[in-house]
Design an enzyme around this catalytic site. Structure first.
Site, short mmCIF file in Angstrom:
data_model
loop_
_atom_site.label_atom_id
_atom_site.label_comp_id
_atom_site.label_asym_id
_atom_site.label_seq_id
_atom_site.Cartn_x
_atom_site.Cartn_y
_atom_site.Cartn_z
N TYR A 287 6.93 21.82 15.34
CA TYR A 287 6.64 22.30 16.86
C TYR A 287 8.07 22.75 17.47
CZ TYR A 287 4.47 23.43 21.02
OH TYR A 287 4.49 23.95 22.31
N PHE B 33 11.17 53.80 27.32
CA PHE B 33 10.29 53.30 26.09
C PHE B 33 8.93 52.87 26.82
CE2 PHE B 33 8.54 50.90 23.02
CZ PHE B 33 8.33 51.56 21.98
N THR B 34 7.85 53.26 26.09
CA THR B 34 6.60 52.90 26.77
C THR B 34 6.30 51.45 27.25
OG1 THR B 34 5.70 52.42 24.44
CG2 THR B 34 5.36 54.43 25.51
N ASP C 33 18.50 47.59 24.57
CA ASP C 33 17.28 47.57 23.83
C ASP C 33 17.76 47.69 22.35
OD1 ASP C 33 15.19 48.23 22.07
OD2 ASP C 33 14.09 48.68 23.78
N LYS D 166 11.50 46.47 13.51
CA LYS D 166 12.12 47.66 13.29
C LYS D 166 13.31 47.35 12.43
CE LYS D 166 9.30 48.92 16.51
NZ LYS D 166 9.67 49.09 17.97
N ARG E 188 3.90 62.07 20.62
CA ARG E 188 4.69 61.65 21.55
C ARG E 188 4.99 62.90 22.34
NH1 ARG E 188 4.14 56.98 22.06
NH2 ARG E 188 5.55 55.26 21.33
N PHE F 240 -2.13 56.22 25.43
CA PHE F 240 -2.15 56.68 24.23
C PHE F 240 -2.76 55.92 23.13
CE2 PHE F 240 1.39 54.56 22.66
CZ PHE F 240 2.07 54.03 23.76
C1 LIG Z 1 9.11 49.22 19.19
C2 LIG Z 1 9.94 48.97 20.29
C3 LIG Z 1 9.85 48.26 21.47
C4 LIG Z 1 8.65 47.33 21.69
O1 LIG Z 1 8.70 46.38 20.79
P1 LIG Z 1 7.38 45.78 19.99
O2 LIG Z 1 7.87 44.66 18.78
O3 LIG Z 1 6.51 46.68 19.75
O4 LIG Z 1 6.73 45.19 20.93
C5 LIG Z 1 10.91 48.39 22.28
N1 LIG Z 1 11.61 49.27 22.35
C6 LIG Z 1 11.94 50.04 21.34
C7 LIG Z 1 13.09 50.96 21.48
C8 LIG Z 1 11.00 50.09 20.43
O5 LIG Z 1 11.20 51.02 19.37
#
Ligand SMILES: *Cc1c(COP(=O)(O)O)cnc(C)c1O
Length: 473
Positions: free
Chosen positions: A80, A132-133, A223, A266, A390, A457
């Site tokens: 933990y 970004f969304t 980011d 990613k 998109r 979306f």
């Molecule tokens: C995917 C992504 C996010 C969000 O990350 P999640 O792991 O899907 O929550 C944020 N910023 C960028 C540029 C991304 O490609």
């Protein structure tokens, strides 16, 4: 139909791995796909994965892990508190990203949530190089307003600017003058810019942008989700970086910023996980207090020990030049097949996918009938390839006016999972798109039958306008 192949690009990006295990795929008939897309409300997000042949919906969490990562899964320490895998991940993030404190989260948005809650107060503004969304949704949830300061070239799908992700420093200066540094809790710097088509930012732009912010006391949070892909483009395109390793370039990018949010799904070559990394001791302390509330104890956040181990290994693999060359080489290969055959795509091709300009592809489908959503649905019907919209649907509505946001780009994104598909899969995808382009008059627009309020979306449903089907025979 004749497709052009280029021997040169065929040779140049061969994968630096061989395949040890395969995952069989279901092949479907056109009839099955027509009924599947109808059941999914013409939204590719609502298809079942079993109904999909080649899944280019996203490169998020769809990575194939290496044998070393799988071996690492077996050495998960699920304590933990104080898991050994946490310490390895913390050291790896320090080594490659250079940030002092690591706060693991379940994925990128977990880190965005914590950073937004810590820094944003109602009435503040957060400038960034394109939204970004999930990032913008968390900024808005905390009471902030996102302001786009990306360069104008980012909105031009046909330009050939090598760094379309760059911040427009005049726009940034104006935001600072208009609102004052006090109302700007931080600047959000994306590398590469997902919503612009995976377009990179130059090192010079990163340096100048962060200098301008820091001179006025505004911190800059990266980011870093796709920062290694950005490092590859800097090496390839920016003078002075030819001989630097991706690891050196990555470290330099991060060195100009105050911390980062990361979606490990990613660049980090894993299927789940993320982190917040910070240099400021105080802020890190407060982040650790919040992560316990929302994610888990600060030495695992939202991740199992084994997942932290796989991520640490994935980070080491991600900065290999051979890996990134094959990764981006495959994206460029698909892009070349399409553009050689007259398909309008965003150029130059970005880091994680090929973005088809649906407005140019379907000139007969008006903007309010969602050309990109329609093209994505038609592509699935034709060949079982799943892409995503998109454009206007993703852009959503303005929270204050309730109006549809005007999407400057209306794109179908074909995102390539890392290390998953072969060149033959790329050929099948390109052939389907080229054929659809020849019979584009047979593709119909769509209208909403259900529109969710937030991040619409993901769950929206549609039906074809003036037709029973989105793609006629
Ligand atoms: C995917 C992504 C996010 C969000 O990350 P999640 O792991 O899907 O929550 C944020 N910023 C960028 C540029 C991304 O490609």
């Amino acid at each position: 139909m004749p497709m052009k192949y280029r021997a040169r690009s065929r040779r140049s990006w061969a994968e630096p791995f061989k395949i040890k295990m395969v995952e069989p795929l279901e092949m479907t008939t056109r009839e099955q796909r027509e009924s599947a897309i109808d059941e999914a409300g013409y939204n590719t997000f609502l298809l079942k994965s079993d109904e999909v042949y080649i899944d280019l919906l996203t490169d998020s969490g769809t990575n194939a892990m290496s044998d070393r990562q799988w071996a690492g899964m077996m050495s998960g320490d699920e304590a933990y508190a104080g898991s050994r895998n946490f310490y390895r991940l913390e050291q790896t993030v320090r080594d490659y990203y250079g940030f002092k404190h690591l706060i693991p989260t379940h994925q990128g948005r977990g880190a965005e949530h914590i950073l937004s809650q810590l820094l944003i107060t109602p009435g503040t503004v957060v400038p960034g190089n394109m939204y970004f969304t999930t990032t913008r949704a968390h900024q808005e949830l905390a009471g902030g307003t996102f302001i786009d300061i990306i360069c104008d070239q980012a909105h031009d799908p046909a330009g050939d600017h090598p760094f379309k992700g760059n911040v427009d420093q005049e726009k940034l200066k104006k935001v600072i003058e208009e609102y004052g540094a006090d109302r700007i809790p931080y600047m959000c710097l994306h590398t590469t810019v997902n919503m612009a088509g995976g377009q990179p930012v130059s090192m010079q732009n990163i340096r100048e942008t962060t200098e301008m912010c820091h001179a006025r006391g505004i911190p800059v949070y990266l980011d870093a989700t796709r920062a290694v892909e950005n490092a590859y483009f800097i090496k390839k395109r920016e003078p002075g970086f030819e001989d630097k390793s991706l690891a050196e370039i990555l470290k330099e990018i991060c060195s100009y910023t105050d911390g980062c949010t990361m979606s490990g799904k990613k660049d980090c070559l894993v299927n789940i996980g993320g982190f917040l990394a910070l240099n400021d001791d105080d802020l890190a302390e407060r982040a650790k207090n919040l992560v316990v509330l929302y994610e888990g104890l600060h030495t695992y956040g939202g991740m199992a020990g084994r997942d932290m181990e796989a991520m640490a290994q994935g980070i080491e693999e991600s900065v290999s030049y051979d890996h990134m060359h094959a990764r981006i080489g495959q994206v460029e290969y698909l892009g070349e097949l399409l553009s050689d055959n007259g398909i309008p795509i965003v150029t130059p091709v970005g880091g994680h996918g090929v973005f088809v300009d649906a407005r140019a592809f379907l000139p007969h489908v008006p903007a309010n009938q969602f050309p990109a959503q329609s093209l994505a649905a038609a592509l699935y019907v034709d060949s079982g390839v799943r892409g995503m919209e998109r454009g206007a649907v993703s852009a959503g509505r303005d929270p204050t006016t309730g109006e549809n946001r005007i999407a400057k780009l209306e794109l179908v994104r074909l995102t390539l999972p890392r290390r998953v598909y072969t060149q033959a899969h790329m050929d099948v995808t390109a052939e389907s798109i080229v054929e659809l382009h020849h019979k584009r008059e047979k593709i119909h627009g769509l209208k909403f039958t259900y529109e969710p309020k937030l991040l619409r979306f993901f769950q929206a449903r549609f039906e074809p306008v003036d037709s029973q089907r989105v793609l006629d025979d």
